[in-house]
Design an enzyme around this catalytic site. Structure first.
Site, PDB file in Angstrom:
ATOM      1  N   LYS A 161      -3.786  12.427  -1.390  1.00  0.00           N
ATOM      2  CA  LYS A 161      -2.828  12.909  -0.398  1.00  0.00           C
ATOM      3  C   LYS A 161      -1.731  13.699  -1.123  1.00  0.00           C
ATOM      4  O   LYS A 161      -1.948  14.831  -1.523  1.00  0.00           O
ATOM      5  CB  LYS A 161      -2.260  11.745   0.397  1.00  0.00           C
TER       6      LYS A 161
ATOM      7  N   ASP B 183       0.865  -1.177   0.000  1.00  0.00           N
ATOM      8  CA  ASP B 183       0.000   0.000   0.000  1.00  0.00           C
ATOM      9  C   ASP B 183       0.907   1.234   0.000  1.00  0.00           C
ATOM     10  O   ASP B 183       1.711   1.425   0.914  1.00  0.00           O
ATOM     11  CB  ASP B 183      -0.906  -0.012   1.233  1.00  0.00           C
TER      12      ASP B 183
END
Length: 397
Positions: A210, A184
């Site tokens: 993000k 991830d």
């Protein structure tokens, strides 16, 4: 004008705000707003449904995937966009498990993001094949790898502390035991250098809202290594992962390569925002960003430790083992962060007691770091956090 002065000018930042939460939600790139306005007006507005062909909406997930692929060291044509990160975790994990008949254990660590663990738990429950999820301390991963393990599923950068796993080393160790890896990259893509092809990763997933600045709810990505791309079986065999969606077959035939990991209709508007946001990477490379992030992080740590002795550093002190964030702990961490936000220095809080600060050089500079640290010092020195209003937990922390 430095390269980071140029990149900072590419973002909308509210007046007076120091934004240290880009590791949770990146700010708005000016060009993204323009691009979305154009897409809505000239494509959706004027082309209507013909935009799928005329504007290239159908190819957008692969086109954008390749741009992200270059940031994470993926081979061309092996990253595709769509859906949410949790769905992409589920897809990667389910496909990886099917490659490992006879093995029953998924290994992850206690610092992994809970949603990834929830996906694993749900998949284990629904498959009902005697699988188990084994969680170990982040420092004990290599000792948990043996021939009973099917999958090693890790988030490279710990969302709470910023602790960073050695992806190359753990991937090598996993492969020596016949274990498939699922990485991830939610806190890695756009923050630290990643080279999926070089380390031999099997699967990788990540989000775009993000450090890649696609906006709230921006689409996720999935990577499948070339050696697996035409062999994996998608657990979510969606219409757009079909070999020929507009043949309208009544049974599923997987598309070639990573295209088979597409599921539903792509989020065209958000992908337009992401395409524009990625233009910043035409001006700066990942190694330059990483070096600057380390300098700013070291400065922030030094200033906070010098002036706020009650805050305890929980991020690794060694910059090579730390992602692009710095975290401190304090029993009143939530109230302290609310007081800081009230002073226009925005970070965030992660339970049980962590104040988290994203260090993003694309739009954060040395003066921002010094001002943030001095504001935090004043809040701690004067007890400005000690108010009932700052202890009231909002739904999003």
């Amino acid at each position: 004008m430095s390269i980071f002065d140029k990149t900072r000018a590419m973002f909308h930042l509210p007046d007076g705000v120091i934004y240290l939460d880009g590791n949770s939600l990146g700010p708005l790139p000016h060009h993204a707003q323009d691009r979305v306005d154009e897409m809505i007006r000239d494509q959706w507005g004027e082309m209507l449904i013909t935009g799928w062909n005329k504007a290239g909406w159908m190819e957008q997930p692969s086109r954008v995937g390749d741009r992200i692929g270059r940031l994470v060291g993926a081979e061309a044509g092996h990253v595709v966009m769509g859906d949410t990160l949790s769905i992409k975790v589920y897809q990667a994990l389910a496909s990886a498990l099917e490659m490992q008949p006879g093995r029953k254990v998924i290994v992850s660590d206690t610092g992994n993001f809970p949603s990834d663990l929830y996906m694993a738990e749900g998949l284990i429950r629904s498959l009902d094949k005697g699988l188990s999820l084994k969680l170990v301390d982040p420092d004990a991963i290599e000792h948990a790898l043996d021939e009973s393990v099917a999958i090693l599923m890790l988030t490279q950068v710990d969302y709470r502390t910023g602790r960073m796993h050695d992806m190359a080393d753990l991937t090598r160790r996993a492969h020596e035991k016949g274990i498939v890896t699922v990485w991830d990259l939610a806190h890695s893509a756009g923050a630290v250098p990643v080279n999926l092809a070089e380390v031999g990763a099997d699967f990788a997933v990540g989000c775009s809202y993000k450090y890649l600045n696609s906006g709230p709810g921006g689409p996720a990505f999935i990577y499948v290594a070339p050696r697996h791309a035409n062999e994996v079986t998608p657990a979510l065999s969606g219409w757009l992962g079909h070999e020929s969606p507009f043949a309208f077959d009544l049974s599923y035939r997987a598309a070639s390569g990573v295209e088979r990991m597409r599921v539903g209709t792509p989020p065209v508007i958000q992908l337009a925002a992401l395409e524009a946001a990625l233009d910043v990477w035409d001006h700066v490379d990942m190694d330059t960003v990483r070096a600057r992030a380390i300098d700013l992080s070291e400065l922030f740590i030094a200033e906070v430790e010098r002036t706020c002795p009650d805050l305890v550093l929980v991020s690794p002190r060694d910059a090579d083992r730390r992602g692009s964030q710095v975290s401190f702990s304090h029993p009143e961490g939530y109230a302290i962060m609310q007081a800081l936000i009230a002073q226009k220095v925005i970070g965030d809080f992660r339970a049980p007691d962590i104040l988290r600060f994203g260090i993003t050089p694309l739009y954060i500079g040395e003066q921002d770091i010094l001002t943030a640290a001095s504001t935090l010092h004043r809040i701690m020195e004067d007890g400005l956090w000690d108010r009932d209003a700052y202890r009231v937990r909002a739904r999003v922390t």
